[in-house]
Design an enzyme around this catalytic site. Structure first.
Site, PDB file in Angstrom:
ATOM      1  CE1 TYR A 169      -4.120  -1.854   0.148  1.00  0.00           C
ATOM      2  CE2 TYR A 169      -2.836  -3.311   1.546  1.00  0.00           C
ATOM      3  CZ  TYR A 169      -3.954  -3.069   0.774  1.00  0.00           C
ATOM      4  OH  TYR A 169      -4.907  -4.048   0.622  1.00  0.00           O
ATOM      5  CE1 TYR A 180      -7.269  -6.402   4.121  1.00  0.00           C
ATOM      6  CE2 TYR A 180      -6.344  -8.074   5.571  1.00  0.00           C
ATOM      7  CZ  TYR A 180      -6.296  -7.335   4.403  1.00  0.00           C
ATOM      8  OH  TYR A 180      -5.266  -7.548   3.517  1.00  0.00           O
ATOM      9  CG  ASP A 186     -10.029 -14.382   8.394  1.00  0.00           C
ATOM     10  OD1 ASP A 186      -8.988 -14.797   8.944  1.00  0.00           O
ATOM     11  OD2 ASP A 186     -10.027 -13.535   7.488  1.00  0.00           O
ATOM     12  CE  LYS A 200      -1.995 -10.609   9.376  1.00  0.00           C
ATOM     13  NZ  LYS A 200      -3.293 -10.444   8.735  1.00  0.00           N
TER      14      LYS A 200
END
Ligand SMILES: *Cc1c(COP(=O)(O)O)cnc(C)c1O
Length: 425
Positions: A17, A145, A246, A275
């Protein structure tokens, strides 16, 4: 690092980003050790980010290093089609054992976003196999997200989810209002109404509810009441909709439970992990599902689940993940996370009284200072560096999720520096 190397980076390498023409400054890292990031300039920063939730045991952990060395000397990679190996088996065994009950079938994917794609495909293929291909949409919660690939993007918050410019080309799903009751407040039954309304009206087209249990990460760092999760589970059963949890950010102890689903005592039909899975050593993710989902998919027209990445079940990543899970369990993660929660509550609470601050919240090893205005990210980054800490805010959110092994005196330094910078911002 030479100025030429940094100039090459600026000219040729995408960062997450970040603009290619007006890049924000990037610091060069020479090495990492424990809970510290050492810059090429010689500065040593306390890492508040755990490299985006992943390095739960800190950097350069001897047990993880050893697992990686041993595995790389034996076999770094081999294809997973028609072949298998101990690292994958050892990892899957542990995952089946420690995840919520009923999750027995393990798909090893290569990143969090891919594990979400896999979860979504599983849900669609499940209903297709049952002859219900009209169940081809998803419902999710606002401010979520779930990753940057197309399937995942379509269930990120349409506004805060960073993908609104793609909205015309994404599949259109249903978005329920975000639950407002915070975990320790009195549960407000009105929180579940929006989801209930959507399911009542559209369940015949909905394959699955996908959500981040209890803690919403990159979509706003909101914490919500576990009762929402409990009721969402019930509604999914009632309306014949699968539940995808999630837990890519929340899994493996981060919220104070090994999995955030445990706050509500529920099991999802499909679970995504990522992660922290390898302790932050390399990329690996997993999608777990039930016998019922796996068997239904396998009995369907395709005869199998239609997915299989090149680096599926990478032995090197699996071996490190096994060592990381063993370390987690043996290190009394629960006590560690509790200790961090206490230190974060104490260390960040002075920020509550600041004019610039809208809210301070802590859950497990996650600490958030929500500002009233978006921060000047370049300036605040410099200020954090000057204080010897690495914190990377986005928008109004200045947040940390330290390694579980961070000592309390180091944590106190981290939170004190964070509050100081915020107070001067
Ligand atoms: C980070 C994250 C993802 C995406 O994982 P990647 O490894 O970045 O692809 C998906 N869902 C949640 C909840 C995450 O925090």
């Amino acid at each position: 690092m030479t100025p030429e190397q940094l100039a090459f980076d600026r000219d040729h390498i995408w960062h997450p980003y970040t603009s290619m023409t007006q890049p924000t400054p990037c610091y060069s890292v020479a090495s990492t050790e424990g809970v510290y990031i050492k810059l090429s300039t010689g500065e040593k920063l306390i890492d508040g980010m755990s490299s985006w939730w992943s390095t739960i045991h800190g950097y350069g952990n001897p047990a993880l290093n050893e697992a990686a060395h041993k595995q790389i000397d034996t076999m770094s990679h081999v294809m997973f089609g028609g072949l298998t190996h101990e690292p994958a088996i050892n990892l899957a065994k542990r995952l089946v054992e420690i995840t919520p009950i009923g999750l027995e079938k393990v798909f090893l994917a290569d990143s969090g976003s891919v594990s979400v794609e896999v979860a979504i495909k599983m849900a669609f293929q499940y209903w297709q196999s049952k002859g219900l291909s009209s169940k081809n949409r998803l419902v999710t919660i606002r401010n979520g997200y779930h990753g940057d690939t197309f399937g995942a993007m379509a269930v990120c918050d349409p506004v805060t989810g960073m993908h609104d410019i793609f909205s015309d080309i994404l599949p259109q799903h249903f978005f329920a209002d975000r639950p407002n009751t915070s975990p320790n407040a009195q549960w407000q039954p009105s929180d579940i109404q929006s989801l209930k309304d959507i399911l009542t009206e559209h369940h015949q087209e909905i394959a699955a509810l996908i959500l981040e249990p209890v803690v919403q990460g990159a979509g706003g760092m909101h914490f919500y009441h576990p009762e929402y999760l409990a009721q969402a589970r019930k509604l999914c059963d009632e309306f014949n909709v699968l539940l995808i949890a999630d837990e890519i950010a929340t899994g493996l102890g981060r919220t104070g439970k090994l999995f955030a689903c445990e706050h509500a005592g529920i099991s999802p039909d499909i679970l995504c992990l990522g992660k922290a899975l390898t302790g932050g050593y390399m990329t690996l993710a997993a999608t777990l599902t039930t016998k019922e989902v796996a068997e239904t998919i396998s009995k369907g027209g395709a005869g199998c689940f239609m997915h299989g990445p090149t680096f599926m079940g990478n032995p090197l990543a699996c071996a490190v993940a096994v060592a990381s899970i063993d370390l987690l369990v043996n290190n009394d993660w629960e006590q560690q996370v509790k200790r961090i929660e206490t230190a974060l509550l104490k260390g960040l609470s002075p920020a509550k009284s600041l004019d610039q601050v809208a809210d301070v919240r802590v859950m497990g090893a996650i600490g958030v200072i929500e500002m009233k205005q978006p921060v000047d990210s370049v300036r605040i980054q410099e200020q954090f560096k000057a204080q010897g800490i690495w914190v990377r805010p986005f928008g109004k959110l200045v947040y940390i999720m330290p390694a579980y092994v961070m000592q309390t005196d180091v944590l106190d330094k981290l939170t004190a520096a964070m509050v100081k910078v915020v107070s001067e911002h």
